[in-house]
Design an enzyme around this catalytic site. Structure first.
Site, mmCIF file in Angstrom:
data_model
loop_
_atom_site.group_PDB
_atom_site.id
_atom_site.type_symbol
_atom_site.label_atom_id
_atom_site.label_comp_id
_atom_site.label_asym_id
_atom_site.label_seq_id
_atom_site.Cartn_x
_atom_site.Cartn_y
_atom_site.Cartn_z
ATOM 1 N N TYR A 1 0.823 -1.216 0.000
ATOM 2 C CA TYR A 1 0.000 0.000 0.000
ATOM 3 C C TYR A 1 0.859 1.269 0.000
ATOM 4 O O TYR A 1 0.372 2.362 -0.272
ATOM 5 C CB TYR A 1 -0.950 0.033 1.209
ATOM 6 C CG TYR A 1 -2.009 -1.062 1.201
ATOM 7 C CD1 TYR A 1 -2.279 -1.795 0.049
ATOM 8 C CD2 TYR A 1 -2.741 -1.368 2.335
ATOM 9 C CE1 TYR A 1 -3.238 -2.802 0.039
ATOM 10 C CE2 TYR A 1 -3.704 -2.363 2.334
ATOM 11 C CZ TYR A 1 -3.941 -3.079 1.179
ATOM 12 O OH TYR A 1 -4.891 -4.071 1.181
ATOM 13 N N LYS B 1 3.673 -15.381 2.478
ATOM 14 C CA LYS B 1 3.559 -16.151 1.235
ATOM 15 C C LYS B 1 4.994 -16.477 0.813
ATOM 16 O O LYS B 1 5.447 -16.147 -0.284
ATOM 17 C CB LYS B 1 2.809 -15.299 0.190
ATOM 18 C CG LYS B 1 2.410 -16.028 -1.057
ATOM 19 C CD LYS B 1 1.305 -17.042 -0.854
ATOM 20 C CE LYS B 1 1.043 -17.795 -2.152
ATOM 21 N NZ LYS B 1 0.223 -19.001 -1.972
ATOM 22 N N ASP C 1 -2.893 -18.088 2.026
ATOM 23 C CA ASP C 1 -4.061 -18.776 1.445
ATOM 24 C C ASP C 1 -4.575 -19.852 2.399
ATOM 25 O O ASP C 1 -5.781 -20.011 2.600
ATOM 26 C CB ASP C 1 -3.743 -19.353 0.053
ATOM 27 C CG ASP C 1 -2.371 -19.993 -0.037
ATOM 28 O OD1 ASP C 1 -1.541 -19.799 0.877
ATOM 29 O OD2 ASP C 1 -2.116 -20.715 -1.014
ATOM 30 N N ASP D 1 -5.106 -6.794 6.099
ATOM 31 C CA ASP D 1 -6.328 -6.090 5.683
ATOM 32 C C ASP D 1 -7.420 -7.115 5.378
ATOM 33 O O ASP D 1 -8.560 -7.017 5.850
ATOM 34 C CB ASP D 1 -5.981 -5.263 4.429
ATOM 35 C CG ASP D 1 -7.082 -4.290 4.052
ATOM 36 O OD1 ASP D 1 -8.075 -4.204 4.804
ATOM 37 O OD2 ASP D 1 -6.961 -3.638 3.011
ATOM 38 N N ASP E 1 -10.661 -8.639 8.092
ATOM 39 C CA ASP E 1 -12.073 -8.526 7.721
ATOM 40 C C ASP E 1 -12.750 -9.894 7.758
ATOM 41 O O ASP E 1 -13.889 -10.032 8.199
ATOM 42 C CB ASP E 1 -12.222 -7.932 6.309
ATOM 43 C CG ASP E 1 -12.454 -6.431 6.367
ATOM 44 O OD1 ASP E 1 -12.081 -5.816 7.389
ATOM 45 O OD2 ASP E 1 -13.007 -5.863 5.399
#
Ligand code: NAD
Length: 356
Positions: free
Chosen positions: A143, A192, A224, A248, A252
């Protein structure tokens, strides 16, 4: 007697309604646990645009920097949707996070026993309760990395870059290990590393850091797999630490497991003691001014503030207990079920106060 200065940013929509209830609860806690609180209100978001033309006035930054901690309601609403991007209420939110150097975002995903049925997961998956803390890096990664648009073989293309330095990883890693030490001493680092160099550096750094925390049981998980495990067996997690973008998404997902957006608190921390505490939901313009918003996420944000910034863990625990107790009999409309009493925003605040 300890005295704390709290900057209060009520914001827009339901912000003022829910923050008022949180202040009621904080005042009662102060009286009960023997400390004093001084409030300093400041403008952020749409209300700041209306009053000053910008979503984050300099005065607000100064007040927040001078405070021991910041309590925020929520910002935004249709009234300001046509503002240019850098002058929208949400730009104020990003601005204050940056100005205060808030690099760590803590999001608990908790299910209170009386609300078990609100979760979309089956009761046998959740068991008696669920309590996960997600520690998300907030000021680095993709980001904030290098980005751009270009032409590739005559076709428009674009890129963003995921970059982390050892310093950034160590900084967020320490917050997560310290958190694990205060909880069940289990930390899952999510990356990852099978694909990304930045993730391999992340993993190496976290492993090196773990030597300083021999009591914490550290495990690693690919993002994942973590997304899957959160709905398959959420009870395996205690603290999760991860990068900005993975955090992020996972936070959620985890918050959805609890079933109600009006219940979830969050904290954003800097390297000092100070932090910014807010509910994870927005300003809910659709229900603003009706006295029906659920104030519990904001009240629970105050509990987090007491625990992580003000070193008043007993007061924090008392608030969490009172909330859990209140939920057995009373509910705001968003979490109402038959057999409980439907109450307004301020009635819910009063009941939590009375249970303290
Ligand atoms: P929202 O979280 O405000 O609302 C989503 C839904 O949840 C709505 O139906 C709302 O009524 C309900 N809801 C939210 N909080 C509730 C509460 N405490 N009690 C009962 N019901 C509640 O998200 P949105 O509708 O996508 O966004 C509305 C505005 O909030 C937008 O301007 C958005 O940019 C802003 N926003 C601000 C923040 C923040 O300040 N941190 C976060 C998210 C969205």
């Amino acid at each position: 007697m300890n005295k704390y200065k709290i900057a209060v940013l009520k914001g827009d929509g339901i912000g003022p309604e829910i923050v008022n209830e949180a202040i009621k609860v904080l005042n009662k806690t102060a009286e009960k646990f023997g400390f004093e609180v001084d409030y300093d209100e400041a403008l952020l978001g749409g209300c700041a645009i209306d009053a000053t033309g910008v979503p984050l006035p300099e005065e607000t930054i100064a007040k927040c920097k001078a405070a021991d901690s910041v309590l925020l309601g929520a910002v935004g609403g249709p009234k300001w949707d046509n503002q240019p991007g850098n002058n929208r209420p949400e730009a104020g939110l990003l601005g204050i996070r940056g100005a205060l150097g808030l690099f760590a975002n803590l999001r608990p995903a908790v299910i209170f026993e009386p609300l078990k049925n609100a979760s979309p997961l089956k009761a046998e998956i959740i068991g008696d309760s669920m309590d996960i803390m997600i520690v998300r890096e907030l000021t680095g990664g993709i980001y904030f990395g290098k980005r751009g648009k270009f032409e590739e073989d005559g076709v428009p293309a674009a890129y963003d870059t995921e970059k982390y330095s050892v310093t950034e990883i160590e900084r967020i890693g320490r917050v997560a290990f310290d958190m694990a030490m205060k909880r069940n001493k289990k930390l899952t680092s999510v990356d990852k590393a099978n694909v990304l160099d930045s993730s391999r550096l992340w993993r190496e750094t976290i492993i090196r850091l773990s030597k300083e925390y021999p009591e914490v049981e550290l495990s690693h998980m690919y993002v994942d797999n973590c997304a899957m495990q959160l709905v398959r067996n959420p009870k395996q997690f205690d603290v999760i630490v991860t990068s900005n973008i993975f955090g992020d998404i996972l936070s959620d997902e985890a918050s959805m497991i609890s079933g109600s957006i009006g219940m979830l608190a969050s904290a954003s921390l800097s390297s000092g003691k100070s932090g910014l505490y807010e509910p994870i939901h927005g300003s809910a313009p659709d229900i603003a001014g009706q006295g029906i918003a659920n104030p519990l996420a904001t009240i629970l944000s105050v509990a987090m503030m007491l625990r992580y910034s003000l070193d008043e863990p007993k007061a924090a625990e008392a608030i969490e207990k009172a909330v859990s107790e209140a939920l057995k009999t009373v509910r705001t409309p968003d979490i109402y079920t038959e057999g409980t009493k439907k109450v307004s925003t301020s009635e819910m605040g009063d009941i939590v106060v009375s249970l303290l």
